[in-house]
Design a protein around this motif. Structure first.
Motif, PDB file in Angstrom:
ATOM      1  N   MET A 142      17.491 -13.516  43.508  1.00  0.00           N
ATOM      2  CA  MET A 142      17.808 -12.567  44.579  1.00  0.00           C
ATOM      3  C   MET A 142      17.272 -13.107  45.902  1.00  0.00           C
ATOM      4  N   PRO A 143      17.904 -14.134  46.450  1.00  0.00           N
ATOM      5  CA  PRO A 143      17.337 -14.829  47.615  1.00  0.00           C
ATOM      6  C   PRO A 143      17.371 -14.041  48.926  1.00  0.00           C
ATOM      7  N   LEU A 144      18.073 -12.940  48.978  1.00  0.00           N
ATOM      8  CA  LEU A 144      18.196 -12.194  50.234  1.00  0.00           C
ATOM      9  C   LEU A 144      16.925 -11.455  50.644  1.00  0.00           C
ATOM     10  N   TYR A 145      15.976 -11.296  49.735  1.00  0.00           N
ATOM     11  CA  TYR A 145      14.833 -10.415  49.997  1.00  0.00           C
ATOM     12  C   TYR A 145      13.522 -11.127  50.327  1.00  0.00           C
ATOM     13  N   GLY A 146      13.437 -12.430  50.167  1.00  0.00           N
ATOM     14  CA  GLY A 146      12.200 -13.149  50.480  1.00  0.00           C
ATOM     15  C   GLY A 146      11.044 -12.816  49.564  1.00  0.00           C
ATOM     16  N   PHE A 147      11.337 -12.492  48.301  1.00  0.00           N
ATOM     17  CA  PHE A 147      10.273 -12.090  47.372  1.00  0.00           C
ATOM     18  C   PHE A 147       9.190 -13.155  47.213  1.00  0.00           C
ATOM     19  N   GLU A 148       9.540 -14.416  47.387  1.00  0.00           N
ATOM     20  CA  GLU A 148       8.541 -15.484  47.240  1.00  0.00           C
ATOM     21  C   GLU A 148       7.487 -15.416  48.349  1.00  0.00           C
ATOM     22  N   ARG A 149       7.801 -14.736  49.437  1.00  0.00           N
ATOM     23  CA  ARG A 149       6.873 -14.666  50.574  1.00  0.00           C
ATOM     24  C   ARG A 149       6.013 -13.409  50.562  1.00  0.00           C
ATOM     25  N   HIS A 150       6.573 -12.272  50.198  1.00  0.00           N
ATOM     26  CA  HIS A 150       5.806 -11.017  50.245  1.00  0.00           C
ATOM     27  C   HIS A 150       5.546 -10.436  48.858  1.00  0.00           C
ATOM     28  N   VAL A 151       6.048 -11.075  47.832  1.00  0.00           N
ATOM     29  CA  VAL A 151       5.909 -10.691  46.414  1.00  0.00           C
ATOM     30  C   VAL A 151       6.107  -9.186  46.159  1.00  0.00           C
ATOM     31  N   GLY A 152       6.999  -8.595  46.941  1.00  0.00           N
ATOM     32  CA  GLY A 152       7.366  -7.195  46.720  1.00  0.00           C
ATOM     33  C   GLY A 152       6.574  -6.174  47.501  1.00  0.00           C
ATOM     34  N   TYR A 153       5.551  -6.594  48.212  1.00  0.00           N
ATOM     35  CA  TYR A 153       4.717  -5.647  48.958  1.00  0.00           C
ATOM     36  C   TYR A 153       5.362  -5.262  50.299  1.00  0.00           C
ATOM     37  N   GLY A 154       4.870  -4.207  50.882  1.00  0.00           N
ATOM     38  CA  GLY A 154       5.434  -3.640  52.098  1.00  0.00           C
ATOM     39  C   GLY A 154       5.032  -4.381  53.351  1.00  0.00           C
ATOM     40  N   THR A 155       5.711  -5.446  53.631  1.00  0.00           N
ATOM     41  CA  THR A 155       5.453  -6.220  54.844  1.00  0.00           C
ATOM     42  C   THR A 155       6.600  -6.005  55.834  1.00  0.00           C
ATOM     43  N   ALA A 156       6.397  -6.468  57.060  1.00  0.00           N
ATOM     44  CA  ALA A 156       7.463  -6.383  58.064  1.00  0.00           C
ATOM     45  C   ALA A 156       8.690  -7.174  57.611  1.00  0.00           C
ATOM     46  N   LEU A 157       8.474  -8.346  57.024  1.00  0.00           N
ATOM     47  CA  LEU A 157       9.591  -9.145  56.522  1.00  0.00           C
ATOM     48  C   LEU A 157      10.363  -8.383  55.458  1.00  0.00           C
ATOM     49  N   HIS A 158       9.663  -7.772  54.529  1.00  0.00           N
ATOM     50  CA  HIS A 158      10.316  -7.021  53.456  1.00  0.00           C
ATOM     51  C   HIS A 158      11.114  -5.850  54.037  1.00  0.00           C
TER      52      HIS A 158
END
Length: 179
Positions: A142-158
């Protein structure tokens, strides 16, 4: 003694993971996973896996939505402890102030146990490394969500990714997510 810790409790997406660890040998440099670099966590996880019993309790975002976070934590903790055949009277330390394993007589809860008890530190480290690896694999699917960067947490990117692409099957619908 068995140490228990979780990761993913407050995430907007992805699973909750509870790890239970019974150390058989002392391991130096164990502490709360949040106080270690990613490289150090990975090194310690390899060492822990060689010298400890490790139990995993995975709960999907869908299960969290269906049963609620508290029941999910009880279920995941029970699975993790069962996987290493925890004894009813064995000493079990759970990070935090809530007993998510009431079926075991030897449970003690302790705030910041992940920085005080080596077995809980080990559980904290293994849980973090294991769930982060899952989220990196999820990012490939699921490359659209950037999970590798925020690992699912509530960040601005997420939040930006949700705004652009909407929610996916890994998002927790029972949590207040940005619209």
């Amino acid at each position: 003694m068995i140490g228990v810790d979780e990761v993913g409790r407050g995430a907007w997406a992805g699973p909750l993971l509870v790890c239970a660890v019974r150390l058989h040998e002392p391991i130096s440099e164990l502490r709360d996973s949040k106080k270690l670099s990613a490289k150090k966590r990975e090194q310690l996880t390899i060492e822990i896996q060689k010298t400890a019993d490790i139990g995993y309790g995975w709960i999907t975002s869908t299960q969290i939505d269906l049963y609620g976070l508290s029941k999910a934590l009880v279920s995941a903790t029970g699975e993790a402890l069962a996987e290493i055949n925890a004894g009813q009277d064995e000493k079990i330390i759970i990070d935090g102030t809530i007993n998510f394993a009431p079926q075991y007589a030897g449970v003690k809860t302790a705030a910041r146990a992940d920085d005080t008890y080596p077995a809980v530190s080990a559980a904290s480290i293994v849980a973090k490394v294991t769930r982060d690896a899952y989220m990196v694999e999820l990012a490939v699917r699921m490359p659209l969500y950037g999970f590798e960067r925020h690992v699912g947490y509530g960040t601005a990117l997420h939040a930006t990714m949700i705004a652009q692409h909407g929610l996916c099957s890994e998002h927790r619908l029972s949590f207040k997510l940005p619209s």
